[in-house]
Motif scaffolding. Structure first.
Motif, PDB file in Angstrom:
ATOM      1  N   ARG A 108      -5.450 -11.946   9.086  1.00  0.00           N
ATOM      2  CA  ARG A 108      -4.755 -11.757   7.801  1.00  0.00           C
ATOM      3  C   ARG A 108      -3.795 -10.582   7.868  1.00  0.00           C
ATOM      4  NH1 ARG A 108      -5.770  -8.554   3.467  1.00  0.00           N
ATOM      5  NH2 ARG A 108      -7.742  -7.871   4.373  1.00  0.00           N
ATOM      6  N   ARG A 111      -0.791 -11.663   9.850  1.00  0.00           N
ATOM      7  CA  ARG A 111       0.036 -12.625   9.097  1.00  0.00           C
ATOM      8  C   ARG A 111       0.904 -11.897   8.074  1.00  0.00           C
ATOM      9  NH1 ARG A 111      -0.324 -14.572   4.227  1.00  0.00           N
ATOM     10  NH2 ARG A 111      -2.480 -13.903   3.942  1.00  0.00           N
ATOM     11  N   THR A 112       0.286 -11.020   7.290  1.00  0.00           N
ATOM     12  CA  THR A 112       1.053 -10.334   6.249  1.00  0.00           C
ATOM     13  C   THR A 112       2.039  -9.340   6.850  1.00  0.00           C
ATOM     14  OG1 THR A 112      -0.769  -8.735   5.984  1.00  0.00           O
ATOM     15  CG2 THR A 112      -0.725 -10.628   4.487  1.00  0.00           C
ATOM     16  N   GLY A 114       3.548  -9.833   9.733  1.00  0.00           N
ATOM     17  CA  GLY A 114       4.637 -10.684  10.214  1.00  0.00           C
ATOM     18  C   GLY A 114       5.556 -11.127   9.102  1.00  0.00           C
ATOM     19  N   GLU A 115       4.983 -11.369   7.925  1.00  0.00           N
ATOM     20  CA  GLU A 115       5.813 -11.742   6.771  1.00  0.00           C
ATOM     21  C   GLU A 115       6.692 -10.578   6.319  1.00  0.00           C
ATOM     22  OE1 GLU A 115       2.616 -14.982   4.923  1.00  0.00           O
ATOM     23  OE2 GLU A 115       2.826 -12.974   4.037  1.00  0.00           O
ATOM     24  N   ALA A 116       6.132  -9.352   6.395  1.00  0.00           N
ATOM     25  CA  ALA A 116       6.890  -8.172   5.966  1.00  0.00           C
ATOM     26  C   ALA A 116       7.878  -7.705   7.034  1.00  0.00           C
ATOM     27  CB  ALA A 116       5.927  -7.035   5.614  1.00  0.00           C
ATOM     28  N   HIS A 117       7.600  -8.033   8.303  1.00  0.00           N
ATOM     29  CA  HIS A 117       8.446  -7.593   9.422  1.00  0.00           C
ATOM     30  C   HIS A 117       8.746  -8.804  10.316  1.00  0.00           C
ATOM     31  CE1 HIS A 117       7.494  -3.309   8.514  1.00  0.00           C
ATOM     32  NE2 HIS A 117       6.327  -3.809   8.162  1.00  0.00           N
ATOM     33  N   PRO A 118       9.546  -9.746   9.829  1.00  0.00           N
ATOM     34  CA  PRO A 118       9.735 -11.010  10.542  1.00  0.00           C
ATOM     35  C   PRO A 118      10.443 -10.891  11.887  1.00  0.00           C
ATOM     36  CG  PRO A 118      11.266 -10.817   8.696  1.00  0.00           C
ATOM     37  CD  PRO A 118      10.298  -9.689   8.564  1.00  0.00           C
ATOM     38  N   HIS A 119      11.122  -9.772  12.127  1.00  0.00           N
ATOM     39  CA  HIS A 119      11.850  -9.646  13.393  1.00  0.00           C
ATOM     40  C   HIS A 119      11.101  -8.816  14.431  1.00  0.00           C
ATOM     41  CE1 HIS A 119      15.250 -11.608  11.585  1.00  0.00           C
ATOM     42  NE2 HIS A 119      15.290 -10.720  10.596  1.00  0.00           N
ATOM     43  N   HIS A 284       0.344  -0.581   7.483  1.00  0.00           N
ATOM     44  CA  HIS A 284       0.138  -1.883   6.828  1.00  0.00           C
ATOM     45  C   HIS A 284      -1.347  -2.231   6.816  1.00  0.00           C
ATOM     46  CE1 HIS A 284       1.416  -5.975   5.642  1.00  0.00           C
ATOM     47  NE2 HIS A 284       0.358  -6.351   6.360  1.00  0.00           N
ATOM     48  N   ARG A 288      -4.568  -2.562   3.593  1.00  0.00           N
ATOM     49  CA  ARG A 288      -5.101  -3.888   3.275  1.00  0.00           C
ATOM     50  C   ARG A 288      -6.566  -4.072   3.635  1.00  0.00           C
ATOM     51  NH1 ARG A 288      -0.018  -3.821   3.380  1.00  0.00           N
ATOM     52  NH2 ARG A 288       1.238  -5.312   2.191  1.00  0.00           N
TER      53      ARG A 288
END
Length: 289
Positions: A108, A111-112, A114-119, A284, A288
């Motif tokens: 988790r 995943r989150t 990667g969503e916040a730092h897609p590059h 991050h 969480r």
């Protein structure tokens, strides 16, 4: 000598296998072999011992690989810092993970993140506490999870942050006499055939037995958690496993707390001079859990 050759050497050294290294690097085995032979030719040194069961580093290869890791780590740090100065969020991050954290804790978070730092390109490599510690110290991993107690609380050049608490549980066959209890002393488990986890928890389990004044009857020594659970379900013995490593349900297995309760701490560790992306993942993760 190229950065590509150094990356290939580093990956082959860690995996011990040309094919797995090629898969990780998204290239072919022949390209990996060609790059390494070119590097050996240029240096005039044999860097690898090639055998039927894989490859290993020569003494010279270990020295070259240590330097290669330092070079590649500094290159990645430079690229990330330049990207940050340009207001960009990009780079790569290698995460070392112990199996229990990789099974239940990290997915988790990754995943989150990667969503916040897609590059930011994430690579996860799974291993025991000792392996993850070695990867962090050699630069093969940029950040990693470790078990407090399995490693020294103070490791030079690494900074460790508590990430999560993980209860140790007794794993019993569902029909076992001890399975009807709410908790079980380690001394009672020591009277049963014991299946020892060698995937990283062995030092902690051994310490628990020592504190209880008990000697475990280790009939089996198994690395993979799913194999341990299958053996417990068949009534071959009992075991002690961290809660994070257990699936939500496993037929034939009943898990109960130890008496007294035992909790291990999962740490998130990174170098004293971390990559910007590693610092971002640390922040991050701590937000969480």
């Amino acid at each position: 000598m190229t950065f590509t050759q150094l990356r290939i050497l580093q990956t082959v050294a860690r995996t011990g296998n040309m094919t797995r290294a090629a898969e990780e690097l998204n290239t072919t085995q022949s390209a990996v072999s060609h790059a390494l032979r070119g590097l050996e030719s240029e240096l005039g040194l044999a860097l690898l011992v090639r055998g039927s069961h894989g490859v290993s580093l020569t003494a010279a290869g270990r020295a070259v690989c240590r330097r290669a890791t330092l070079i590649l780590t500094q290159l990645e740090a430079l690229e990330q810092e330049v990207a940050t100065a340009r207001g960009q969020d990009r780079g790569s991050l290698r995460v070392g993970a112990i199996p229990s954290a990789n099974a239940r804790l990290l997915p988790r978070i990754l995943r989150t993140f990667g969503e916040a730092h897609p590059h930011v390109r994430l690579t996860v490599i799974e291993g025991s506490d000792g392996e993850v510690l070695d990867w962090l110290q050699t630069g093969a991993a940029d950040i990693g999870t470790l078990t407090a107690g399995a490693v020294s609380a103070s490791v030079p050049d690494l900074v460790m942050h508590p990430l999560a608490a993980d209860q140790m549980l007794a794993a019993l066959p569902s029909g076992h006499d001890l399975a009807v209890r709410h908790s079980v002393p380690v001394a009672d488990l020591a009277r049963q055939p014991f299946i020892m986890s060698t995937g990283g928890c062995e030092p902690l389990i051994t310490a628990l037995a020592r504190e209880a004044g008990a000697s475990l009857r280790c009939h089996y020594r198994v690395r993979d958690t799913s194999s341990i659970l299958a053996m417990v379900a068949e009534g071959l013995g009992v075991s002690i496993l961290p809660e994070l490593s257990l699936p939500a349900h496993h037929a034939g297995v009943h898990a109960i707390p130890l008496e007294p309760a035992s909790v291990r701490t999962i740490l998130l560790a990174l170098p004293a001079d971390p990559l910007p992306a590693a610092t971002a993942l640390l922040e991050h993760a701590l937000e969480r859990v």
